[in-house]
Design a protein around this motif. Sequence first.
Motif, PDB file in Angstrom:
ATOM      1  N   ALA A 123       1.871   7.295  -2.048  1.00  0.00           N
ATOM      2  CA  ALA A 123       2.688   8.459  -1.740  1.00  0.00           C
ATOM      3  C   ALA A 123       2.948   9.295  -2.987  1.00  0.00           C
ATOM      4  O   ALA A 123       2.940  10.529  -2.944  1.00  0.00           O
ATOM      5  CB  ALA A 123       4.008   8.011  -1.123  1.00  0.00           C
ATOM      6  N   ALA A 124       3.154   8.615  -4.116  1.00  0.00           N
ATOM      7  CA  ALA A 124       3.435   9.328  -5.364  1.00  0.00           C
ATOM      8  C   ALA A 124       2.255  10.190  -5.806  1.00  0.00           C
ATOM      9  O   ALA A 124       2.440  11.223  -6.452  1.00  0.00           O
ATOM     10  CB  ALA A 124       3.799   8.335  -6.465  1.00  0.00           C
ATOM     11  N   ARG A 125       1.032   9.781  -5.458  1.00  0.00           N
ATOM     12  CA  ARG A 125      -0.159  10.544  -5.854  1.00  0.00           C
ATOM     13  C   ARG A 125      -0.397  11.764  -4.969  1.00  0.00           C
ATOM     14  O   ARG A 125      -1.181  12.637  -5.331  1.00  0.00           O
ATOM     15  CB  ARG A 125      -1.395   9.632  -5.816  1.00  0.00           C
ATOM     16  CG  ARG A 125      -1.451   8.615  -6.940  1.00  0.00           C
ATOM     17  CD  ARG A 125      -2.833   7.996  -7.040  1.00  0.00           C
ATOM     18  NE  ARG A 125      -3.178   7.252  -5.845  1.00  0.00           N
ATOM     19  CZ  ARG A 125      -2.990   5.945  -5.696  1.00  0.00           C
ATOM     20  NH1 ARG A 125      -2.438   5.250  -6.669  1.00  0.00           N
ATOM     21  NH2 ARG A 125      -3.351   5.330  -4.587  1.00  0.00           N
ATOM     22  N   ASP A 126       0.251  11.804  -3.822  1.00  0.00           N
ATOM     23  CA  ASP A 126       0.062  12.908  -2.877  1.00  0.00           C
ATOM     24  C   ASP A 126       1.207  13.908  -3.039  1.00  0.00           C
ATOM     25  O   ASP A 126       2.362  13.568  -2.797  1.00  0.00           O
ATOM     26  CB  ASP A 126       0.034  12.367  -1.446  1.00  0.00           C
ATOM     27  CG  ASP A 126      -0.359  13.414  -0.424  1.00  0.00           C
ATOM     28  OD1 ASP A 126       0.019  14.590  -0.601  1.00  0.00           O
ATOM     29  OD2 ASP A 126      -1.049  13.067   0.548  1.00  0.00           O
ATOM     30  N   PRO A 127       0.916  15.150  -3.444  1.00  0.00           N
ATOM     31  CA  PRO A 127       1.989  16.128  -3.638  1.00  0.00           C
ATOM     32  C   PRO A 127       2.882  16.301  -2.416  1.00  0.00           C
ATOM     33  O   PRO A 127       4.080  16.550  -2.549  1.00  0.00           O
ATOM     34  CB  PRO A 127       1.231  17.429  -3.957  1.00  0.00           C
ATOM     35  CG  PRO A 127      -0.068  16.978  -4.536  1.00  0.00           C
ATOM     36  CD  PRO A 127      -0.411  15.713  -3.793  1.00  0.00           C
ATOM     37  N   GLN A 128       2.309  16.155  -1.226  1.00  0.00           N
ATOM     38  CA  GLN A 128       3.093  16.331  -0.014  1.00  0.00           C
ATOM     39  C   GLN A 128       3.956  15.118   0.318  1.00  0.00           C
ATOM     40  O   GLN A 128       4.864  15.203   1.144  1.00  0.00           O
ATOM     41  CB  GLN A 128       2.170  16.637   1.164  1.00  0.00           C
ATOM     42  CG  GLN A 128       1.418  17.953   1.031  1.00  0.00           C
ATOM     43  CD  GLN A 128       0.646  18.310   2.277  1.00  0.00           C
ATOM     44  OE1 GLN A 128       1.091  18.061   3.384  1.00  0.00           O
ATOM     45  NE2 GLN A 128      -0.526  18.902   2.111  1.00  0.00           N
ATOM     46  N   ALA A 133       8.229   9.235  -1.943  1.00  0.00           N
ATOM     47  CA  ALA A 133       8.175   8.136  -2.900  1.00  0.00           C
ATOM     48  C   ALA A 133       9.406   8.144  -3.805  1.00  0.00           C
ATOM     49  O   ALA A 133      10.003   7.095  -4.082  1.00  0.00           O
ATOM     50  CB  ALA A 133       6.904   8.227  -3.741  1.00  0.00           C
ATOM     51  N   VAL A 134       9.791   9.330  -4.254  1.00  0.00           N
ATOM     52  CA  VAL A 134      10.990   9.459  -5.095  1.00  0.00           C
ATOM     53  C   VAL A 134      12.226   9.013  -4.319  1.00  0.00           C
ATOM     54  O   VAL A 134      13.080   8.284  -4.838  1.00  0.00           O
ATOM     55  CB  VAL A 134      11.153  10.907  -5.588  1.00  0.00           C
ATOM     56  CG1 VAL A 134      12.507  11.088  -6.279  1.00  0.00           C
ATOM     57  CG2 VAL A 134      10.028  11.276  -6.543  1.00  0.00           C
ATOM     58  N   THR A 135      12.303   9.427  -3.054  1.00  0.00           N
ATOM     59  CA  THR A 135      13.436   9.042  -2.214  1.00  0.00           C
ATOM     60  C   THR A 135      13.502   7.527  -2.052  1.00  0.00           C
ATOM     61  O   THR A 135      14.587   6.932  -2.094  1.00  0.00           O
ATOM     62  CB  THR A 135      13.330   9.701  -0.830  1.00  0.00           C
ATOM     63  OG1 THR A 135      13.340  11.117  -0.985  1.00  0.00           O
ATOM     64  CG2 THR A 135      14.495   9.287   0.069  1.00  0.00           C
ATOM     65  N   ALA A 136      12.348   6.893  -1.883  1.00  0.00           N
ATOM     66  CA  ALA A 136      12.317   5.436  -1.743  1.00  0.00           C
ATOM     67  C   ALA A 136      12.910   4.758  -2.977  1.00  0.00           C
ATOM     68  O   ALA A 136      13.720   3.830  -2.871  1.00  0.00           O
ATOM     69  CB  ALA A 136      10.887   4.971  -1.506  1.00  0.00           C
ATOM     70  N   LEU A 137      12.510   5.225  -4.162  1.00  0.00           N
ATOM     71  CA  LEU A 137      12.976   4.599  -5.399  1.00  0.00           C
ATOM     72  C   LEU A 137      14.447   4.907  -5.670  1.00  0.00           C
ATOM     73  O   LEU A 137      15.200   4.029  -6.106  1.00  0.00           O
ATOM     74  CB  LEU A 137      12.109   5.067  -6.564  1.00  0.00           C
ATOM     75  CG  LEU A 137      10.647   4.616  -6.508  1.00  0.00           C
ATOM     76  CD1 LEU A 137       9.845   5.278  -7.617  1.00  0.00           C
ATOM     77  CD2 LEU A 137      10.532   3.109  -6.587  1.00  0.00           C
TER      78      LEU A 137
END
Length: 226
Positions: A123-128, A133-137
């Motif tokens: 997810a982090a590699r996909d701009p969309q 991914a940020v929300t998960a962390l």
Amino acid sequence: MTSRAQLSQERSRQRREALLNAALDLFVEGGSRAVTHRAVAAAAGLPAATTTYYFATIDELLREALQHHIQGWLATMARLADVDVQGLVGFITKDTSVEFAAGIFAQRPATTATRELAVILGAARDPQLREAAVTALTTATDVLVKLLVSAGIPDPSGLAEDMVSVVAGVALRRSAGVNIEAEEAVKVVRALRALVIGHLIDDEAGTQMLEDLRQQVLSGRSDESP
């Protein structure tokens, strides 16, 4: 009595869910190149044309599969926020804390750690999907903040961020099989205890300890000089 329309909707939901899970499994095993319409349909046990019926493109399918998994992971993290902090406080004593960590590893095996890492990195590699991914962390950090507050730890935000970093590193080690699970439980407890102890030492005392260590190192070098 369930109507025919309701049965059709439920079957459609189950097929869509099966496609999302199959796409995620293929992604974890072989990356995005492994996720094709035919492969996903075959893994889900559905006709080849099923994927294009529900998803216009393979990118749309993969993005939704990753998003779907992250949402489920966030729901799990939210439930963790309501657990008793007894296990967390157990990290204060070495023996019980290792047992606690080993218990978590038993519930979430290394294969689960591998899956979570692959999903978040993908997810982090996909701009969309990067925001997901940020929300998960950040959600994981927020959950730890609440637990640390309940455990009586002051100013826990920075500590929670550091703990998430350690947990992510442990997940990577478990994925690679660096240590057996019993050893990994001991190592993660050692790392987390060091973080908590370091957090509880005020800045002045911590700075003085580092300065004392620096002086010892410099003194040792001076003694070795001709």
